[in-house]
Write a protein that holds these residues in place. Structure first.
Motif, PDB file in Angstrom:
ATOM      1  N   GLU A 301      16.931  -5.371   3.205  1.00 12.21           N
ATOM      2  CA  GLU A 301      15.888  -4.319   2.625  1.00 12.21           C
ATOM      3  C   GLU A 301      15.181  -3.813   3.865  1.00 12.21           C
ATOM      4  O   GLU A 301      14.813  -4.727   4.619  1.00 12.21           O
ATOM      5  CB  GLU A 301      14.930  -4.400   1.755  1.00 12.21           C
ATOM      6  CG  GLU A 301      15.783  -4.635   0.211  1.00 12.21           C
ATOM      7  CD  GLU A 301      16.211  -3.464  -0.468  1.00 12.21           C
ATOM      8  OE1 GLU A 301      15.739  -2.412   0.087  1.00 12.21           O
ATOM      9  OE2 GLU A 301      17.067  -3.730  -1.265  1.00 12.21           O
ATOM     10  N   THR A 303      11.739  -1.700   5.181  1.00 17.78           N
ATOM     11  CA  THR A 303      10.590  -0.985   4.614  1.00 17.78           C
ATOM     12  C   THR A 303       9.895  -0.888   5.939  1.00 17.78           C
ATOM     13  O   THR A 303       9.610  -1.565   7.003  1.00 17.78           O
ATOM     14  CB  THR A 303      10.022  -2.034   3.937  1.00 17.78           C
ATOM     15  OG1 THR A 303      10.775  -2.669   3.043  1.00 17.78           O
ATOM     16  CG2 THR A 303       8.566  -1.697   3.449  1.00 17.78           C
ATOM     17  N   GLN A 304       9.323   0.482   5.878  1.00 19.01           N
ATOM     18  CA  GLN A 304       8.130   0.723   6.797  1.00 19.01           C
ATOM     19  C   GLN A 304       6.778   0.371   6.434  1.00 19.01           C
ATOM     20  O   GLN A 304       6.306   0.834   5.528  1.00 19.01           O
ATOM     21  CB  GLN A 304       8.136   2.541   7.167  1.00 19.01           C
ATOM     22  CG  GLN A 304       7.123   2.629   8.082  1.00 19.01           C
ATOM     23  CD  GLN A 304       7.196   4.140   8.696  1.00 19.01           C
ATOM     24  OE1 GLN A 304       8.106   4.720   9.210  1.00 19.01           O
ATOM     25  NE2 GLN A 304       6.215   4.898   8.334  1.00 19.01           N
TER      26      GLN A 304
END
Length: 400
Positions: A301, A303-304
């Motif tokens: 995954e 994610t920011q």
């Protein structure tokens, strides 16, 4: 008229420069008290202690306090301005530092021609300078042209306070951020955009000695991805990628089931960021460790976690010209450089105001146990920023 005002302002700051050497005793004592209180970003008690120390200092100048309480318990932005003010200039500071509550580097030390201590330039010295400038402005009736904003989470990107800072900037043509000047006294001509990106990989645990063939190694998968992502950097273009935090696995004898890495990515072009972002997501979509017998591979995954916009040259050009003109009139020289570090200048970059970062006193060793302020830099900046704000108060944006 503008020429007469500039001349009066010049007389003011020259008389100040002649009368003062380094830091006046009141401000030197205040700086020591501030530095000696730990305000690491997550030390909410220390931050509140510093707020309570500073608020009376601002109020004694006739400024009115507004507390902007944030959703997070204990977090707030302080703003100050004169009653009925119509400010033109936003003066921005932050109270937090990077230094942990434990450790030997906790107190201000006098080293002759310089002062050393945690946050002495980043940016408790800047906050004290800001107060000192306001006191100079008060003597000549210039306080109704400024608004002050102080937040407490800048060192982690101002995630809680940036919206409030932007609200406080609305309608104001100019903003000065009291971050320290660079080592040679230069101010900041532009700042890189910043993103923190986290990759989290999931595999399958298994006994590393008994049946490793039943596992999918998330740590190995992530190691491959770290090398791929780091390879996207282009230092010559100011595109840097730092895998600053890695975590993974549970025990040496267990095939790693979960692993993660957080990248700090800095860029000077939005197109570069868009290209890198797309490439990272493609890298994350590939299973670099695949178990054929299980017909299953790793899963990642992307994610920011954090975002700070670019501060482009166009947003600093007018104030840069103005401060250099002011500096020449005082016999000073102020350079300017692009930097990779982020500040609240980044967070205010999309407000439409002209910004200048790095107007505080300067020295070296920022974010280390060698942080220090050159005493002469305090006096230089006091004269220069007093003159600059006075001139901005009597001018229109876009005119000299």
């Amino acid at each position: 008229m503008k020429r007469l005002l500039a001349g009066a302002a010049l007389s003011l700051v020259l008389s100040t420069a002649t009368a003062a050497e380094g830091i006046a005793p009141h401000y030197r004592e205040l700086l020591e008290r501030l530095v000696n209180i730990n305000t690491e970003t997550h030390n909410l008690a220390g931050l509140e202690q510093v707020r309570q120390l500073l608020i009376p200092q601002f109020e004694s100048l006739g400024l009115v306090l507004t507390r902007h309480r944030l959703a997070q318990d204990g977090r707030e932005v302080l703003s100050f301005e004169m009653p009925g003010a119509q400010p033109k200039v936003l003066l921005v500071g932050h109270l937090d530092t990077v230094f942990p509550v434990t450790g030997a580097f906790q107190k201000l030390k006098d080293q002759g021609n310089r002062l050393a201590g945690p946050g002495v330039i980043d940016m408790k010295g800047g906050v004290v300078l800001l107060l000192n400038v306001l006191a100079q402005l008060k003597e000549h009736g210039g306080l109704d042209q400024v608004r002050v904003a102080l937040n407490d989470d800048e060192e982690i990107g101002s995630p809680n306070s940036k919206a409030t800072l932007r609200d406080l900037a609305q309608g104001l043509p100019f903003g000065l951020v009291f971050e320290p000047g660079l080592e040679d006294g230069s101010v900041v001509s532009s700042q890189s955009g910043v993103r923190w990106i986290k990759l989290t990989t999931t595999g399958k645990a298994a006994h590393a000695g008994l049946e490793p063939e039943k596992g999918i190694d998330a740590c190995l998968d992530l190691a491959i991805k770290v090398k791929k992502v780091a390879g996207l950097a282009q230092a010559g273009k100011g595109l840097t990628i730092n895998p600053g935090l890695m975590e993974g696995g549970s025990k040496p004898n267990v095939v790693c089931e979960n692993a993660s890495v957080t990248f700090d990515i800095r860029f000077r072009s939005l197109a570069d960021w868009q290209d890198v972002s797309s490439a990272i997501r493609k890298i994350g979509a590939v299973s670099d460790v695949y178990n054929a017998s299980l017909q299953q591979g790793s899963h990642t995954e992307v994610t920011q976690l954090a975002e700070m916009p670019l501060l482009p040259v166009a947003d600093t050009a007018e104030l840069l010209e103005r401060i250099q003109t002011s500096a020449r009139s005082l016999g000073q020289t102020v350079g300017a450089r692009a930097v990779g570090y982020g500040s609240d200048g980044n967070n205010l970059a999309e407000t439409g105001m002209q910004l200048l970062v790095g107007v505080g006193p300067y020295g070296g060793g920022m974010h280390s146990d060698q942080e220090f302020m050159l005493l002469r830099s305090y006096q230089e900046r006091l004269s220069l920023i007093t003159l600059l704000i006075t001139q901005l108060s009597h001018s229109q944006k876009g005119t000299s």
